[in-house]
Scaffold this active site. Structure first.
Site, short mmCIF file in Angstrom:
data_model
loop_
_atom_site.label_atom_id
_atom_site.label_comp_id
_atom_site.label_asym_id
_atom_site.label_seq_id
_atom_site.Cartn_x
_atom_site.Cartn_y
_atom_site.Cartn_z
N TYR A 140 0.81 -1.13 -0.20
CA TYR A 140 0.06 0.00 -0.07
C TYR A 140 0.76 1.33 -0.15
O TYR A 140 0.44 2.14 -0.92
CB TYR A 140 -0.96 0.04 1.12
CG TYR A 140 -2.00 1.17 1.25
CD1 TYR A 140 -2.63 1.61 0.47
CD2 TYR A 140 -1.48 2.08 2.55
CE1 TYR A 140 -3.58 2.65 0.55
CE2 TYR A 140 -2.25 3.10 2.38
CZ TYR A 140 -3.21 3.65 1.65
OH TYR A 140 -3.87 4.73 1.38
N LYS A 144 0.90 3.74 -3.32
CA LYS A 144 0.47 5.01 -3.10
C LYS A 144 1.54 6.14 -3.63
O LYS A 144 1.44 7.20 -3.97
CB LYS A 144 -0.01 5.40 -1.73
CG LYS A 144 -1.38 4.54 -1.29
CD LYS A 144 -2.49 4.93 -2.29
CE LYS A 144 -3.15 6.39 -1.90
NZ LYS A 144 -4.35 6.67 -2.64
#
Length: 329
Positions: A140, A144
Protein backbone atom coordinates in the site's frame (compact mmCIF):
# COMPACT_ATOMS: atom_id res chain seq x y z
CA UNK A 1 -22.21 27.72 -14.22
CA UNK A 2 -21.28 25.19 -11.51
CA UNK A 3 -17.96 23.39 -11.63
CA UNK A 4 -18.34 19.79 -12.82
CA UNK A 5 -16.53 17.17 -10.77
CA UNK A 6 -15.83 13.45 -10.85
CA UNK A 7 -15.36 11.72 -7.50
CA UNK A 8 -13.92 8.21 -7.63
CA UNK A 9 -14.22 5.97 -4.59
CA UNK A 10 -17.31 7.94 -3.64
CA UNK A 11 -18.93 5.03 -1.80
CA UNK A 12 -16.14 4.92 0.80
CA UNK A 13 -16.24 6.94 4.01
CA UNK A 14 -14.07 9.76 2.65
CA UNK A 15 -15.78 9.69 -0.74
CA UNK A 16 -19.22 10.14 0.81
CA UNK A 17 -18.04 13.07 2.92
CA UNK A 18 -16.22 14.64 -0.04
CA UNK A 19 -19.24 14.31 -2.32
CA UNK A 20 -21.45 16.01 0.27
CA UNK A 21 -18.89 18.81 0.70
CA UNK A 22 -18.78 19.36 -3.06
CA UNK A 23 -22.57 19.42 -3.36
CA UNK A 24 -22.72 21.94 -0.52
CA UNK A 25 -20.13 24.06 -2.35
CA UNK A 26 -22.22 24.10 -5.54
CA UNK A 27 -20.37 21.52 -7.65
CA UNK A 28 -22.20 19.29 -10.11
CA UNK A 29 -20.92 15.83 -9.19
CA UNK A 30 -20.56 12.49 -10.93
CA UNK A 31 -19.70 9.91 -8.25
CA UNK A 32 -18.49 6.36 -8.80
CA UNK A 33 -18.23 3.43 -6.43
CA UNK A 34 -19.10 -0.21 -5.89
CA UNK A 35 -21.34 -0.29 -2.81
CA UNK A 36 -25.04 -0.46 -3.78
CA UNK A 37 -26.11 0.89 -0.38
CA UNK A 38 -23.77 3.87 -0.63
CA UNK A 39 -24.82 4.47 -4.26
CA UNK A 40 -28.35 5.04 -2.99
CA UNK A 41 -27.00 7.53 -0.45
CA UNK A 42 -25.17 9.35 -3.23
CA UNK A 43 -28.34 9.49 -5.30
CA UNK A 44 -30.17 11.05 -2.35
CA UNK A 45 -27.57 13.87 -2.46
CA UNK A 46 -28.71 14.69 -5.98
CA UNK A 47 -25.53 13.61 -7.76
CA UNK A 48 -25.01 11.42 -10.82
CA UNK A 49 -24.14 8.14 -9.09
CA UNK A 50 -22.46 5.48 -11.24
CA UNK A 51 -22.07 1.98 -9.81
CA UNK A 52 -19.25 -0.30 -10.89
CA UNK A 53 -15.54 -0.98 -11.06
CA UNK A 54 -13.65 1.89 -12.67
CA UNK A 55 -11.79 -0.40 -15.05
CA UNK A 56 -15.11 -1.79 -16.26
CA UNK A 57 -16.78 1.61 -16.46
CA UNK A 58 -13.82 3.01 -18.41
CA UNK A 59 -11.74 6.05 -17.37
CA UNK A 60 -12.72 8.00 -20.49
CA UNK A 61 -16.43 7.48 -19.86
CA UNK A 62 -16.36 8.61 -16.24
CA UNK A 63 -14.14 11.63 -17.02
CA UNK A 64 -16.37 12.89 -19.82
CA UNK A 65 -17.33 16.58 -19.50
CA UNK A 66 -15.74 17.18 -16.09
CA UNK A 67 -13.66 20.15 -14.96
CA UNK A 68 -11.93 18.40 -12.07
CA UNK A 69 -11.24 14.82 -11.02
CA UNK A 70 -11.10 13.98 -7.31
CA UNK A 71 -9.46 10.55 -7.25
CA UNK A 72 -10.20 8.86 -3.91
CA UNK A 73 -10.60 5.27 -5.12
CA UNK A 74 -7.85 2.95 -3.85
CA UNK A 75 -7.10 -0.42 -2.38
CA UNK A 76 -6.53 0.65 1.24
CA UNK A 77 -5.31 -2.12 3.51
CA UNK A 78 -2.14 -3.05 5.40
CA UNK A 79 -2.20 -6.44 3.66
CA UNK A 80 -2.99 -7.97 0.29
CA UNK A 81 -1.50 -9.20 -3.01
CA UNK A 82 1.09 -6.87 -4.52
CA UNK A 83 -0.42 -7.08 -7.99
CA UNK A 84 -3.84 -6.03 -6.67
CA UNK A 85 -2.34 -2.89 -5.12
CA UNK A 86 -0.41 -2.16 -8.30
CA UNK A 87 -3.52 -2.40 -10.45
CA UNK A 88 -5.86 -0.47 -8.15
CA UNK A 89 -3.49 2.24 -6.98
CA UNK A 90 -0.95 2.81 -9.76
CA UNK A 91 -2.40 1.54 -13.04
CA UNK A 92 -5.82 3.08 -12.44
CA UNK A 93 -4.32 6.42 -11.43
CA UNK A 94 -2.21 6.49 -14.59
CA UNK A 95 -5.26 5.74 -16.74
CA UNK A 96 -7.38 8.38 -15.01
CA UNK A 97 -4.73 11.08 -15.46
CA UNK A 98 -4.63 10.37 -19.19
CA UNK A 99 -8.42 10.27 -19.45
CA UNK A 100 -8.81 13.52 -17.51
CA UNK A 101 -6.41 15.24 -19.89
CA UNK A 102 -8.27 13.93 -22.93
CA UNK A 103 -11.54 15.16 -21.42
CA UNK A 104 -10.14 18.66 -21.02
CA UNK A 105 -10.27 18.70 -17.21
CA UNK A 106 -8.22 21.49 -15.68
CA UNK A 107 -7.57 19.97 -12.27
CA UNK A 108 -6.76 16.55 -10.77
CA UNK A 109 -6.79 16.13 -6.99
CA UNK A 110 -5.36 12.84 -5.74
CA UNK A 111 -6.02 11.36 -2.30
CA UNK A 112 -2.56 10.16 -1.34
CA UNK A 113 -1.43 8.86 2.05
CA UNK A 114 1.11 9.66 4.80
CA UNK A 115 1.85 5.92 4.77
CA UNK A 116 4.63 6.88 2.34
CA UNK A 117 6.62 7.97 5.44
CA UNK A 118 6.07 4.73 7.38
CA UNK A 119 9.22 3.33 8.98
CA UNK A 120 10.40 1.82 12.23
CA UNK A 121 11.41 5.11 13.83
CA UNK A 122 9.84 8.06 15.61
CA UNK A 123 8.98 10.88 13.20
CA UNK A 124 7.61 14.13 14.58
CA UNK A 125 6.91 17.38 12.77
CA UNK A 126 7.01 15.70 9.37
CA UNK A 127 6.94 18.07 6.41
CA UNK A 128 6.23 17.36 2.77
CA UNK A 129 9.97 17.58 2.11
CA UNK A 130 10.86 14.84 4.61
CA UNK A 131 12.45 11.96 2.65
CA UNK A 132 10.57 8.69 2.36
CA UNK A 133 12.21 5.42 3.44
CA UNK A 134 14.10 3.56 0.72
CA UNK A 135 12.11 0.39 1.39
CA UNK A 136 8.33 0.84 1.91
CA UNK A 137 6.87 -1.33 4.66
CA UNK A 138 4.03 -2.70 2.53
CA UNK A 139 2.51 -2.68 -0.94
CA UNK A 140 0.00 0.00 0.00
CA UNK A 141 2.74 2.48 0.97
CA UNK A 142 4.76 1.67 -2.14
CA UNK A 143 1.90 2.00 -4.61
CA UNK A 144 0.44 5.15 -3.07
CA UNK A 145 3.89 6.70 -3.38
CA UNK A 146 4.22 5.60 -7.01
CA UNK A 147 0.77 6.95 -7.84
CA UNK A 148 1.49 10.27 -6.13
CA UNK A 149 4.64 10.73 -8.19
CA UNK A 150 2.64 10.11 -11.38
CA UNK A 151 0.06 12.71 -10.35
CA UNK A 152 2.54 15.43 -9.44
CA UNK A 153 4.65 14.82 -12.54
CA UNK A 154 1.55 15.49 -14.65
CA UNK A 155 1.11 19.04 -13.30
CA UNK A 156 1.20 21.66 -16.04
CA UNK A 157 -0.42 25.01 -16.90
CA UNK A 158 -4.05 24.24 -17.65
CA UNK A 159 -3.88 20.88 -15.87
CA UNK A 160 -3.05 21.41 -12.21
CA UNK A 161 -2.48 18.37 -10.03
CA UNK A 162 -2.40 18.20 -6.23
CA UNK A 163 -1.86 15.29 -3.81
CA UNK A 164 -3.57 15.48 -0.42
CA UNK A 165 -2.29 13.15 2.32
CA UNK A 166 -4.90 12.86 5.12
CA UNK A 167 -3.63 10.92 8.12
CA UNK A 168 -5.79 8.27 9.86
CA UNK A 169 -9.24 9.37 8.70
CA UNK A 170 -12.01 8.98 11.28
CA UNK A 171 -15.73 9.15 10.53
CA UNK A 172 -19.00 7.27 10.84
CA UNK A 173 -18.46 5.37 7.57
CA UNK A 174 -14.87 4.26 8.32
CA UNK A 175 -14.37 0.67 7.21
CA UNK A 176 -10.57 0.51 7.41
CA UNK A 177 -8.78 2.05 10.40
CA UNK A 178 -11.02 2.38 13.44
CA UNK A 179 -12.85 -0.95 12.98
CA UNK A 180 -9.50 -2.77 13.10
CA UNK A 181 -8.54 -1.02 16.34
CA UNK A 182 -11.96 -1.58 17.88
CA UNK A 183 -11.81 -5.32 17.25
CA UNK A 184 -8.78 -5.47 19.56
CA UNK A 185 -10.28 -3.08 22.11
CA UNK A 186 -13.48 -5.16 22.33
CA UNK A 187 -11.42 -8.19 23.32
CA UNK A 188 -10.26 -6.28 26.40
CA UNK A 189 -6.59 -6.76 25.58
CA UNK A 190 -4.35 -4.54 23.51
CA UNK A 191 -0.65 -5.06 22.71
CA UNK A 192 1.50 -2.20 23.92
CA UNK A 193 4.94 -1.43 22.54
CA UNK A 194 7.39 1.04 24.07
CA UNK A 195 4.96 1.80 26.94
CA UNK A 196 2.32 3.01 24.49
CA UNK A 197 4.09 6.36 24.16
CA UNK A 198 3.92 6.54 20.34
CA UNK A 199 2.11 9.70 19.27
CA UNK A 200 -0.72 9.37 16.74
CA UNK A 201 -2.63 12.05 14.86
CA UNK A 202 -6.12 11.42 13.55
CA UNK A 203 -8.08 13.37 10.93
CA UNK A 204 -11.81 13.97 11.07
CA UNK A 205 -13.30 12.94 7.72
CA UNK A 206 -14.94 16.37 7.38
CA UNK A 207 -11.56 18.09 7.68
CA UNK A 208 -10.09 15.70 5.10
CA UNK A 209 -12.95 16.37 2.68
CA UNK A 210 -12.63 20.12 3.11
CA UNK A 211 -8.87 19.99 2.44
CA UNK A 212 -9.47 18.07 -0.78
CA UNK A 213 -12.07 20.63 -1.89
CA UNK A 214 -9.65 23.46 -1.03
CA UNK A 215 -7.03 21.82 -3.24
CA UNK A 216 -9.25 22.46 -6.25
CA UNK A 217 -10.23 25.95 -5.18
CA UNK A 218 -6.53 26.82 -4.73
CA UNK A 219 -5.25 24.68 -7.61
CA UNK A 220 -2.95 27.32 -9.09
CA UNK A 221 -1.16 27.91 -5.78
CA UNK A 222 -1.07 24.23 -4.85
CA UNK A 223 -0.40 22.75 -8.30
CA UNK A 224 2.40 20.21 -8.35
CA UNK A 225 2.44 19.94 -4.54
CA UNK A 226 1.77 17.23 -1.99
CA UNK A 227 0.11 18.45 1.21
CA UNK A 228 -0.15 16.68 4.57
CA UNK A 229 -3.46 16.92 6.44
CA UNK A 230 -4.34 16.01 10.03
CA UNK A 231 -6.55 17.41 12.77
CA UNK A 232 -3.38 18.55 14.57
CA UNK A 233 -4.01 16.77 17.88
CA UNK A 234 -1.25 14.25 18.67
CA UNK A 235 -1.83 11.96 21.62
CA UNK A 236 -0.16 8.76 22.89
CA UNK A 237 -1.61 5.53 21.50
CA UNK A 238 -2.16 4.24 25.07
CA UNK A 239 -4.43 7.20 25.85
CA UNK A 240 -6.43 6.70 22.66
CA UNK A 241 -6.94 3.00 23.41
CA UNK A 242 -8.06 3.63 26.98
CA UNK A 243 -10.51 6.33 25.89
CA UNK A 244 -11.93 4.04 23.19
CA UNK A 245 -12.37 1.34 25.82
CA UNK A 246 -14.30 3.78 28.00
CA UNK A 247 -16.50 4.72 25.03
CA UNK A 248 -17.32 1.03 24.54
CA UNK A 249 -17.65 0.38 28.29
CA UNK A 250 -14.84 -2.16 28.02
CA UNK A 251 -11.96 -2.40 30.47
CA UNK A 252 -8.89 -2.67 28.27
CA UNK A 253 -5.85 -4.40 29.69
CA UNK A 254 -2.70 -3.42 27.85
CA UNK A 255 -0.18 -6.20 27.34
CA UNK A 256 3.41 -5.02 27.26
CA UNK A 257 5.23 -6.61 24.32
CA UNK A 258 9.00 -6.14 23.95
CA UNK A 259 9.72 -4.26 20.76
CA UNK A 260 12.16 -6.91 19.53
CA UNK A 261 9.43 -9.54 19.91
CA UNK A 262 7.01 -7.40 17.93
CA UNK A 263 9.54 -6.86 15.18
CA UNK A 264 10.34 -10.55 14.88
CA UNK A 265 6.66 -11.53 15.03
CA UNK A 266 5.59 -9.04 12.36
CA UNK A 267 8.34 -10.02 9.93
CA UNK A 268 7.84 -13.74 10.51
CA UNK A 269 4.05 -13.56 10.25
CA UNK A 270 4.31 -11.50 7.06
CA UNK A 271 6.58 -14.08 5.44
CA UNK A 272 4.51 -17.05 6.62
CA UNK A 273 1.13 -15.67 5.54
CA UNK A 274 2.46 -15.04 2.04
CA UNK A 275 3.02 -18.80 1.77
CA UNK A 276 -0.28 -19.99 3.25
CA UNK A 277 -3.32 -20.83 1.08
CA UNK A 278 -5.45 -17.74 0.65
CA UNK A 279 -2.69 -15.57 2.09
CA UNK A 280 -4.59 -14.62 5.28
CA UNK A 281 -3.80 -11.25 6.87
CA UNK A 282 -1.28 -11.59 9.73
CA UNK A 283 -2.25 -10.55 13.24
CA UNK A 284 0.65 -8.06 13.12
CA UNK A 285 2.35 -6.70 10.00
CA UNK A 286 5.51 -4.55 9.84
CA UNK A 287 3.35 -1.61 8.76
CA UNK A 288 0.86 -2.05 11.61
CA UNK A 289 3.77 -2.26 14.06
CA UNK A 290 5.08 1.06 12.75
CA UNK A 291 1.77 2.74 13.61
CA UNK A 292 1.57 1.22 17.11
CA UNK A 293 5.18 1.53 18.26
CA UNK A 294 6.53 4.77 16.78
CA UNK A 295 5.33 8.37 16.70
CA UNK A 296 4.22 10.08 13.50
CA UNK A 297 3.14 13.73 13.70
CA UNK A 298 2.95 16.45 11.06
CA UNK A 299 3.73 20.10 10.40
CA UNK A 300 0.67 21.67 8.74
CA UNK A 301 2.41 24.86 7.57
CA UNK A 302 2.08 24.06 3.86
CA UNK A 303 -1.62 23.23 4.20
CA UNK A 304 -2.20 26.54 5.96
CA UNK A 305 -0.14 28.55 3.48
CA UNK A 306 -1.37 27.04 0.20
CA UNK A 307 -4.92 26.04 1.10
CA UNK A 308 -5.86 28.23 4.02
CA UNK A 309 -6.56 24.98 5.88
CA UNK A 310 -7.23 24.86 9.61
CA UNK A 311 -8.63 21.80 11.39
CA UNK A 312 -12.24 22.50 12.34
CA UNK A 313 -13.09 19.26 14.18
CA UNK A 314 -11.77 17.32 17.16
CA UNK A 315 -10.90 13.98 15.56
CA UNK A 316 -10.45 12.22 18.91
CA UNK A 317 -13.93 13.29 20.00
CA UNK A 318 -15.24 12.08 16.64
CA UNK A 319 -13.57 8.70 17.15
CA UNK A 320 -15.11 8.35 20.60
CA UNK A 321 -18.50 9.31 19.26
CA UNK A 322 -18.59 6.89 16.34
CA UNK A 323 -16.80 4.00 18.07
CA UNK A 324 -19.93 2.34 19.59
CA UNK A 325 -21.70 2.30 16.23
CA UNK A 326 -18.70 0.93 14.35
CA UNK A 327 -18.02 -1.66 17.04
CA UNK A 328 -21.61 -2.89 16.83
CA UNK A 329 -21.64 -3.18 13.04
Amino acid sequence: MSRRALVTGATGGLGLALTQALVDAGYAVRATGRSPVAIRRLESMGVEAVAGDLFDLGPDAVCRDVDVVFHAAALSSPWGPDDAFQRANVDLTRDLIAAARRAGAGSFVFVSSPSVYARWADQTGLTEDTPWPDRPLNAYSRTKGEAERLVLAADAPGFRTVAIRPRAIIGPDDAVLLPRILRLVKRGRFPQFRDGQALVELTDVRDAARAILLADLHRDAAGGQAINITSGQPLPIRDLIQRLGQALDVEVRTIAVPLAVGQALSVGADALCRLLPGRPEPVLTPYTLSTLAWSQTFDLERARRLLGYEPAHDAVRTALGVAPGLAAS
